[in-house]
Design a protein around this motif. Structure first.
Motif, PDB file in Angstrom:
ATOM      1  N   ALA A 184       7.577 -12.694 -16.589  1.00  0.00           N
ATOM      2  CA  ALA A 184       8.365 -11.925 -15.621  1.00  0.00           C
ATOM      3  C   ALA A 184       8.057 -10.432 -15.717  1.00  0.00           C
ATOM      4  O   ALA A 184       7.877  -9.754 -14.698  1.00  0.00           O
ATOM      5  CB  ALA A 184       9.848 -12.179 -15.847  1.00  0.00           C
ATOM      6  N   LEU A 185       7.964  -9.908 -16.941  1.00  0.00           N
ATOM      7  CA  LEU A 185       7.664  -8.489 -17.133  1.00  0.00           C
ATOM      8  C   LEU A 185       6.270  -8.139 -16.614  1.00  0.00           C
ATOM      9  O   LEU A 185       6.083  -7.117 -15.935  1.00  0.00           O
ATOM     10  CB  LEU A 185       7.779  -8.118 -18.613  1.00  0.00           C
ATOM     11  CG  LEU A 185       9.180  -7.858 -19.163  1.00  0.00           C
ATOM     12  CD1 LEU A 185       9.111  -7.573 -20.661  1.00  0.00           C
ATOM     13  CD2 LEU A 185       9.849  -6.695 -18.446  1.00  0.00           C
ATOM     14  N   ASN A 186       5.295  -8.972 -16.937  1.00  0.00           N
ATOM     15  CA  ASN A 186       3.930  -8.714 -16.481  1.00  0.00           C
ATOM     16  C   ASN A 186       3.834  -8.806 -14.957  1.00  0.00           C
ATOM     17  O   ASN A 186       3.122  -8.017 -14.313  1.00  0.00           O
ATOM     18  CB  ASN A 186       2.952  -9.695 -17.131  1.00  0.00           C
ATOM     19  CG  ASN A 186       2.774  -9.433 -18.616  1.00  0.00           C
ATOM     20  OD1 ASN A 186       2.919  -8.293 -19.078  1.00  0.00           O
ATOM     21  ND2 ASN A 186       2.463 -10.473 -19.383  1.00  0.00           N
TER      22      ASN A 186
ATOM     23  N   LYS B  30      -1.721  -9.582  -3.653  1.00  0.00           N
ATOM     24  CA  LYS B  30      -1.434  -9.570  -5.089  1.00  0.00           C
ATOM     25  C   LYS B  30       0.026  -9.194  -5.344  1.00  0.00           C
ATOM     26  O   LYS B  30       0.642  -9.713  -6.288  1.00  0.00           O
ATOM     27  CB  LYS B  30      -2.363  -8.596  -5.801  1.00  0.00           C
ATOM     28  CG  LYS B  30      -3.806  -9.075  -5.870  1.00  0.00           C
ATOM     29  CD  LYS B  30      -4.677  -8.112  -6.656  1.00  0.00           C
ATOM     30  CE  LYS B  30      -6.104  -8.641  -6.754  1.00  0.00           C
ATOM     31  NZ  LYS B  30      -6.987  -7.706  -7.523  1.00  0.00           N
ATOM     32  N   LYS B  31       0.554  -8.333  -4.523  1.00  0.00           N
ATOM     33  CA  LYS B  31       1.979  -7.963  -4.641  1.00  0.00           C
ATOM     34  C   LYS B  31       2.868  -9.181  -4.403  1.00  0.00           C
ATOM     35  O   LYS B  31       3.798  -9.450  -5.169  1.00  0.00           O
ATOM     36  CB  LYS B  31       2.308  -6.871  -3.630  1.00  0.00           C
ATOM     37  CG  LYS B  31       3.793  -6.550  -3.512  1.00  0.00           C
ATOM     38  CD  LYS B  31       4.059  -5.633  -2.328  1.00  0.00           C
ATOM     39  CE  LYS B  31       5.548  -5.551  -2.023  1.00  0.00           C
ATOM     40  NZ  LYS B  31       5.825  -4.737  -0.818  1.00  0.00           N
ATOM     41  N   ASP B  32       2.563  -9.947  -3.339  1.00  0.00           N
ATOM     42  CA  ASP B  32       3.365 -11.133  -3.030  1.00  0.00           C
ATOM     43  C   ASP B  32       3.231 -12.185  -4.125  1.00  0.00           C
ATOM     44  O   ASP B  32       4.213 -12.858  -4.490  1.00  0.00           O
ATOM     45  CB  ASP B  32       2.934 -11.727  -1.695  1.00  0.00           C
ATOM     46  CG  ASP B  32       3.288 -10.831  -0.519  1.00  0.00           C
ATOM     47  OD1 ASP B  32       4.144  -9.942  -0.698  1.00  0.00           O
ATOM     48  OD2 ASP B  32       2.693 -11.023   0.562  1.00  0.00           O
ATOM     49  N   SER B  33       2.018 -12.342  -4.658  1.00  0.00           N
ATOM     50  CA  SER B  33       1.798 -13.306  -5.735  1.00  0.00           C
ATOM     51  C   SER B  33       2.596 -12.923  -6.984  1.00  0.00           C
ATOM     52  O   SER B  33       3.212 -13.782  -7.633  1.00  0.00           O
ATOM     53  CB  SER B  33       0.306 -13.375  -6.074  1.00  0.00           C
ATOM     54  OG  SER B  33       0.076 -14.228  -7.173  1.00  0.00           O
ATOM     55  N   ALA B  34       2.612 -11.626  -7.300  1.00  0.00           N
ATOM     56  CA  ALA B  34       3.372 -11.149  -8.458  1.00  0.00           C
ATOM     57  C   ALA B  34       4.862 -11.375  -8.255  1.00  0.00           C
ATOM     58  O   ALA B  34       5.586 -11.760  -9.192  1.00  0.00           O
ATOM     59  CB  ALA B  34       3.084  -9.671  -8.688  1.00  0.00           C
ATOM     60  N   GLN B  35       5.342 -11.175  -7.028  1.00  0.00           N
ATOM     61  CA  GLN B  35       6.771 -11.356  -6.775  1.00  0.00           C
ATOM     62  C   GLN B  35       7.180 -12.814  -6.918  1.00  0.00           C
ATOM     63  O   GLN B  35       8.283 -13.111  -7.399  1.00  0.00           O
ATOM     64  CB  GLN B  35       7.138 -10.850  -5.380  1.00  0.00           C
ATOM     65  CG  GLN B  35       8.643 -10.912  -5.110  1.00  0.00           C
ATOM     66  CD  GLN B  35       9.077  -9.967  -4.026  1.00  0.00           C
ATOM     67  OE1 GLN B  35       8.266  -9.471  -3.259  1.00  0.00           O
ATOM     68  NE2 GLN B  35      10.379  -9.714  -3.955  1.00  0.00           N
TER      69      GLN B  35
ATOM     70  N   VAL C  51       5.860 -15.000  -9.020  1.00  0.00           N
ATOM     71  CA  VAL C  51       5.958 -15.247 -10.464  1.00  0.00           C
ATOM     72  C   VAL C  51       7.211 -14.597 -11.035  1.00  0.00           C
ATOM     73  O   VAL C  51       7.911 -15.185 -11.873  1.00  0.00           O
ATOM     74  CB  VAL C  51       4.699 -14.713 -11.187  1.00  0.00           C
ATOM     75  CG1 VAL C  51       4.835 -14.881 -12.701  1.00  0.00           C
ATOM     76  CG2 VAL C  51       3.457 -15.427 -10.690  1.00  0.00           C
ATOM     77  N   LEU C  52       7.502 -13.392 -10.578  1.00  0.00           N
ATOM     78  CA  LEU C  52       8.695 -12.681 -11.048  1.00  0.00           C
ATOM     79  C   LEU C  52       9.960 -13.452 -10.692  1.00  0.00           C
ATOM     80  O   LEU C  52      10.838 -13.647 -11.547  1.00  0.00           O
ATOM     81  CB  LEU C  52       8.736 -11.285 -10.437  1.00  0.00           C
ATOM     82  CG  LEU C  52       9.967 -10.435 -10.734  1.00  0.00           C
ATOM     83  CD1 LEU C  52      10.114 -10.190 -12.237  1.00  0.00           C
ATOM     84  CD2 LEU C  52       9.897  -9.107  -9.981  1.00  0.00           C
TER      85      LEU C  52
END
Length: 500
Positions: free
Chosen positions: A326-328, A343-348, A350-351
């Motif tokens: 979550a932090l990463n 990449k922003k949407d992919s990170a969100q 996972v978060l």
């Protein structure tokens, strides 16, 4: 690298302020009910005896109320000075109940307290009585909103994390303010305040009986306080039971620490003190089922499967892995926020998937979740709290029994017992807060934000200096209150000016 002494001193300063503040708050809540009840009897019976009694306890209420406000204001400021990261992270949620407390409850108290103290013989009896009760209700509502904020820290609900602002934002006000957790915390805490006021009134009244002064007022005060106090004690037991269910569900590590339970199971015994256990009682307290499953500290650290529901619970190591994911993911979100939408949407994604374990990403060692010092302190705090509560309930029963037979003066041992029991009710209250706050360490917000991530980035020396300044200030305020209270008690009730 974070200075660990900064966390320790920040915790110590907040604990100092909270402990001193809680010396004043419960007496305010308890005396509000006592004086309101006595003034109600005065209005109904039209007997100045009750007016004189109400005004005496009202004077003690005023002395305590004035000094309690000062510590409460400092306590709220410390969220910004010592725990600024916490305040930023959850300010949209945590600030709401505190703002309502200031706007609604505090102004309600401030409006009607002047009428209560200075309106005798200047306003009608009914309006003055209304002002007295509204002052007490204002104090109680103030406690409600503060306890809503505290309950949310124990069980965060009704919110969603916004990675753009790096804040948790409220999505469901009713869940934050009116769910079972804040309701039980409020009822349990306020009823303990009622008990505190009743024990104080009984103890002071017993002093009058021992000195053979103001005996009719003392006996009447004991009767009123013992009835309210016994009801409060029974209500504390009920709300404590319901709070235990909430703790078992939402904060199982706190429950395991309070019991000193290393390995869980079904039909678990309750430890009265080390070496003395009641078979099956812990399962009853935690699940209302003698065969209910209660996880121990080792189960919570290593992971377990509930044998009754079949639900699998992750180990601390697994939660820490998800927390780091979550932090990463949050860092990636901020990195690509304005440059790469995919990449922003992919990170969100996972978060969002791992946000439940966000706080575990800050935990370096799973043993931070179960320090031995916490287990010992919480274990004994719980037992002192319960033991003192049972003892004080017995004192209430004896007061009513001998008062009914008009034999209180003949039982000086009971009068001395009640008098010297006054400090015990405060010890029980402090033990309750130790269970509540120490029991959830290392979390500032359960599972969401540990203390290490919540503390302000200030010099630890600044916190040390203010700690000792506050210690001197609060001690001076406490000494001043005790001096003024004792002087007012020795003086006794004032003569009544003829009512209109």
């Amino acid at each position: 690298m974070l200075d660990t002494s900064l966390i320790d001193w920040s915790r110590a300063q907040f604990a100092l302020t909270a402990c001193y503040h809680w010396l004043f708050v419960p007496l305010t809540l308890g005396l509000a009910v006592i004086m309101g009840t006595m003034e109600t009897l005065y209005v109904i019976k039209k007997d100045d005896f009750w007016k004189r009694a109400a005004r005496f306890w009202m004077k003690l209420f005023g002395i305590n109320f004035a000094i309690g406000v000062a510590t409460g204001i400092i306590l709220e400021f410390e969220f910004g000075t010592n725990w600024s990261n916490y305040s930023w992270f959850v300010g949209d949620i945590f600030g709401a109940p505190l703002a309502i407390e200031g706007i609604l409850a505090f102004f309600m108290e401030a409006t009607f307290i002047a009428v209560m103290f200075f309106g005798w013989n200047k306003v009608s009896k009914s309006f003055h009585l209304t002002s007295t009760w509204l002052t007490g209700i204002g104090a109680t509502l103030s406690a409600w909103w503060i306890l809503v904020a505290n309950a949310w820290m124990q069980h965060p609900v009704g919110m969603a994390f916004n990675p753009v602002t790096v804040r948790n934002e409220m999505t469901d006000f009713s869940a934050v303010a009116f769910s079972a957790a804040p309701a039980m915390k409020f009822l349990h805490t306020v009823s303990s305040g009622w008990l505190t006021g009743c024990v104080f009134v009984i103890g002071v009244s017993c002093w009058f009986l021992l000195k053979r002064r103001e005996q009719p007022m003392a006996k009447a005060s004991i009767k009123v306080a013992a009835i309210i106090g016994l009801f409060s004690a029974l209500f504390i037991m009920f709300t404590g039971d319901q709070s235990g269910l909430q703790m078992a569900k939402n904060q199982p590590m706190k429950l395991a620490s309070a019991e000193g339970l290393m390995d869980g199971g079904k039909n678990m015994p309750f430890s009265v003190v080390p070496g003395i256990k009641i078979p099956g009682m812990l399962s009853v307290l935690a699940t209302h089922d003698i065969n209910g499953y209660v996880p121990g500290i080792n189960d919570l650290i290593n992971g377990y499967t509930d044998p009754i529901t079949g639900e699998k619970h992750l180990s601390a190591d697994q939660k820490m892995v998800k927390g780091r994911l979550a932090l990463n993911a949050f860092r990636d979100f901020k990195k690509y926020e304005k440059t790469d939408q995919a990449k922003k949407d992919s990170a969100q994604l996972v978060l969002n998937k791992n946000m439940k374990y966000f706080g575990y990403g800050y935990i370096k060692d799973k043993h931070e979740l179960m320090p031995k010092s916490k287990i010992v302190l919480v274990y004994w705090a719980f037992r002192f709290m319960v033991g003192i509560g049972v003892f004080l309930s017995l004192v209430m029963v004896l007061m009513l029994w001998f008062g009914r037979k008009d034999k209180l003066e003949n039982n000086r041992w009971l009068l001395y017992t009640a008098l010297y029991s006054i400090p015990l009710v405060w010890i029980a209250g402090q033990c309750g807060w130790i269970l509540t706050e120490v029991g959830r360490q290392p979390w500032a917000i359960q599972d969401l934000l540990p203390l290490s991530a919540a503390v302000s980035g200030v010099e630890s020396s600044s916190v040390v200096i203010t700690f000792f300044l506050f210690l001197l200030l609060f001690t001076a305020l406490l000494v001043a209150e005790l001096t003024i209270l004792l002087k007012a008690i020795r003086k006794g009730p004032e003569p009544i000016v003829e009512s209109k």
